[in-house]
Write a protein that holds these residues in place. Structure first.
Motif, PDB file in Angstrom:
ATOM      1  N   PRO A  48       0.806  -1.221  -0.162  1.00 29.48           N
ATOM      2  CA  PRO A  48       0.071  -0.251   0.168  1.00 29.48           C
ATOM      3  C   PRO A  48       0.956   1.276   0.026  1.00 29.48           C
ATOM      4  O   PRO A  48       0.397   2.201  -0.485  1.00 29.48           O
ATOM      5  N   GLU A  49       2.002   1.037   0.531  1.00 27.37           N
ATOM      6  CA  GLU A  49       2.851   2.486   0.512  1.00 27.37           C
ATOM      7  C   GLU A  49       3.136   3.023  -1.001  1.00 27.37           C
ATOM      8  O   GLU A  49       3.358   4.246  -1.234  1.00 27.37           O
ATOM      9  N   LEU A  50       2.594   2.093  -2.035  1.00 27.01           N
ATOM     10  CA  LEU A  50       2.824   2.479  -3.489  1.00 27.01           C
ATOM     11  C   LEU A  50       1.653   3.392  -3.931  1.00 27.01           C
ATOM     12  O   LEU A  50       1.854   4.109  -4.809  1.00 27.01           O
ATOM     13  N   PHE A  51       0.642   3.330  -3.102  1.00 24.40           N
ATOM     14  CA  PHE A  51      -0.484   4.245  -3.346  1.00 24.40           C
ATOM     15  C   PHE A  51      -0.157   5.796  -3.259  1.00 24.40           C
ATOM     16  O   PHE A  51      -0.756   6.712  -3.862  1.00 24.40           O
ATOM     17  N   ALA A  52       1.046   5.999  -2.593  1.00 21.60           N
ATOM     18  CA  ALA A  52       1.451   7.362  -2.453  1.00 21.60           C
ATOM     19  C   ALA A  52       2.071   7.911  -4.019  1.00 21.60           C
ATOM     20  O   ALA A  52       2.286   9.208  -4.045  1.00 21.60           O
ATOM     21  N   LYS A  53       2.084   6.781  -4.874  1.00 18.39           N
ATOM     22  CA  LYS A  53       2.755   7.235  -6.231  1.00 18.39           C
ATOM     23  C   LYS A  53       1.792   7.486  -7.134  1.00 18.39           C
ATOM     24  O   LYS A  53       0.614   6.600  -7.077  1.00 18.39           O
ATOM     25  N   SER A  54       1.686   8.414  -8.021  1.00 16.66           N
ATOM     26  CA  SER A  54       0.958   8.525  -9.444  1.00 16.66           C
ATOM     27  C   SER A  54       0.881   7.488 -10.222  1.00 16.66           C
ATOM     28  O   SER A  54       1.898   6.621  -9.995  1.00 16.66           O
ATOM     29  N   ILE A  55       0.024   6.791 -10.768  1.00 13.45           N
ATOM     30  CA  ILE A  55      -0.115   5.875 -12.012  1.00 13.45           C
ATOM     31  C   ILE A  55       0.994   5.950 -12.798  1.00 13.45           C
ATOM     32  O   ILE A  55       1.721   4.923 -13.340  1.00 13.45           O
ATOM     33  N   GLU A  56       1.259   7.340 -13.298  1.00 10.60           N
ATOM     34  CA  GLU A  56       2.447   7.581 -14.068  1.00 10.60           C
ATOM     35  C   GLU A  56       3.774   7.102 -13.508  1.00 10.60           C
ATOM     36  O   GLU A  56       4.489   6.701 -14.200  1.00 10.60           O
ATOM     37  N   GLU A  57       4.163   7.494 -12.308  1.00  9.46           N
ATOM     38  CA  GLU A  57       5.297   6.999 -11.671  1.00  9.46           C
ATOM     39  C   GLU A  57       5.335   5.642 -11.728  1.00  9.46           C
ATOM     40  O   GLU A  57       6.704   5.056 -11.797  1.00  9.46           O
ATOM     41  N   LEU A  58       4.323   4.855 -11.245  1.00 14.93           N
ATOM     42  CA  LEU A  58       4.400   3.501 -11.165  1.00 14.93           C
ATOM     43  C   LEU A  58       4.855   2.917 -12.758  1.00 14.93           C
ATOM     44  O   LEU A  58       5.897   1.982 -12.549  1.00 14.93           O
ATOM     45  N   LEU A  59       4.331   3.510 -13.678  1.00 17.16           N
ATOM     46  CA  LEU A  59       4.539   3.156 -15.063  1.00 17.16           C
ATOM     47  C   LEU A  59       5.839   3.361 -15.512  1.00 17.16           C
ATOM     48  O   LEU A  59       6.465   2.524 -16.520  1.00 17.16           O
ATOM     49  N   GLN A  60       6.139   4.456 -15.238  1.00 17.42           N
ATOM     50  CA  GLN A  60       7.810   4.991 -15.446  1.00 17.42           C
ATOM     51  C   GLN A  60       8.799   4.115 -14.788  1.00 17.42           C
ATOM     52  O   GLN A  60       9.851   4.313 -15.224  1.00 17.42           O
ATOM     53  N   ASN A  61       8.571   3.434 -13.854  1.00 20.88           N
ATOM     54  CA  ASN A  61       9.563   2.932 -13.026  1.00 20.88           C
ATOM     55  C   ASN A  61       9.153   1.359 -12.684  1.00 20.88           C
ATOM     56  O   ASN A  61       9.372   0.945 -11.709  1.00 20.88           O
ATOM     57  N   LEU A  62       8.578   0.555 -13.824  1.00 19.47           N
ATOM     58  CA  LEU A  62       8.048  -0.717 -13.620  1.00 19.47           C
ATOM     59  C   LEU A  62       9.095  -1.586 -12.971  1.00 19.47           C
ATOM     60  O   LEU A  62       8.821  -2.613 -12.057  1.00 19.47           O
ATOM     61  N   ASN A  63      10.433  -1.348 -13.197  1.00 22.33           N
ATOM     62  CA  ASN A  63      11.564  -2.411 -12.494  1.00 22.33           C
ATOM     63  C   ASN A  63      11.699  -2.151 -11.308  1.00 22.33           C
ATOM     64  O   ASN A  63      12.351  -3.107 -10.568  1.00 22.33           O
ATOM     65  N   THR A  64      11.148  -1.010 -10.675  1.00 23.21           N
ATOM     66  CA  THR A  64      11.127  -0.944  -9.223  1.00 23.21           C
ATOM     67  C   THR A  64      10.152  -1.479  -8.384  1.00 23.21           C
ATOM     68  O   THR A  64       9.872  -1.316  -7.293  1.00 23.21           O
ATOM     69  N   ILE A  65       9.003  -1.761  -9.322  1.00 24.82           N
ATOM     70  CA  ILE A  65       7.659  -2.235  -8.469  1.00 24.82           C
ATOM     71  C   ILE A  65       8.040  -3.750  -7.838  1.00 24.82           C
ATOM     72  O   ILE A  65       8.537  -4.501  -8.971  1.00 24.82           O
ATOM     73  N   PRO A  66       7.455  -3.955  -6.768  1.00 25.52           N
ATOM     74  CA  PRO A  66       7.792  -5.475  -6.264  1.00 25.52           C
ATOM     75  C   PRO A  66       7.226  -6.595  -7.246  1.00 25.52           C
ATOM     76  O   PRO A  66       6.294  -6.486  -8.030  1.00 25.52           O
TER      77      PRO A  66
END
Ligand code: MN
Length: 204
Positions: A48-66
């Motif tokens: 849930p800590e990832l909810f702090a990030k925008s969806i754009e940020e998640l997709l721009q940094n896919l390799n850092t997603i668990p």
């Protein structure tokens, strides 16, 4: 923390008629997109800590997603963002609908003419094999036409999507069946160029 949300349409389901029909808009927005968004939220709830990030940020940094949710973020997160963009990139049909101002100038400079730009975009959208999207993106400050498979996002390739057309069959099959070319031709009168220009100016 705030979950990801489907944007409301700023027009009625039938506003894009006759080019995109009311039933397609209802099912596409209220069912397909809602499910992408729900599955994205379900995945991110595991971290849930990832909810702090925008969806754009998640997709721009896919390799850092668990790793346990990376594929879900790529597929459902891509689907969620792309549809939020798509609804805002559309509006009720307008005659002689085209880009204006600086964006028009840059398009004409980059693709030789407005007509060549349309031809190249249509060709990309027509030749997406299976499900995916065709895009006008900003890539290192340059306009480019690209395509992605499934819900793979230009953001994951360090590109900024400026304009996109959904060529998954669910986007057009009820009205056009197998006639994807006709659906693509009918995309032009309903593009919300004011919104597209806003994204372009923010990112150029
Ligand atoms: Mn779709």
């Amino acid at each position: 923390m705030e979950k990801y949300k489907v944007v409301d349409l700023t027009y009625t389901y039938d506003a894009l008629e006759p080019y995109i029909d009311k039933l397609t808009m209802e099912i596409h927005h209220d069912k397909h997109h809602v499910i992408y968004c729900a599955k994205l939220n379900e995945a991110v709830e595991k971290h849930p800590e990832l909810f702090a990030k925008s969806i754009e940020e998640l997709l721009q940094n896919l390799n850092t997603i668990p790793e346990d949710i990376r594929l879900a973020v790529k597929n459902h997160g891509g689907g969620h963002l792309h549809h939020n963009l798509f609804w805002q990139m559309l509006r009720a049909p307008q005659e002689n609908n085209k880009a204006t101002g600086g964006l028009l100038e840059t398009i004409e400079k980059t693709f030789a003419s407005w007509e060549k730009f349309q031809e190249e975009f249509n060709a990309a959208a027509t030749t997406v094999f299976g499900s995916g999207w065709a895009w006008l993106v900003l890539d290192q400050g340059e306009l480019k036409i690209t395509k992605t498979a499934n819900q793979d996002s230009p953001l994951s390739l360090k590109q900024i999507p400026i304009l996109g057309i959904d060529v998954w069959e669910h986007a057009y099959y009820l009205k056009y069946q197998n006639r994807r070319v006709e659906y693509i031709a009918n995309f032009w009168p309903i593009i919300n160029w004011a919104y597209v220009e806003e994204i372009y100016l923010k990112n150029k």
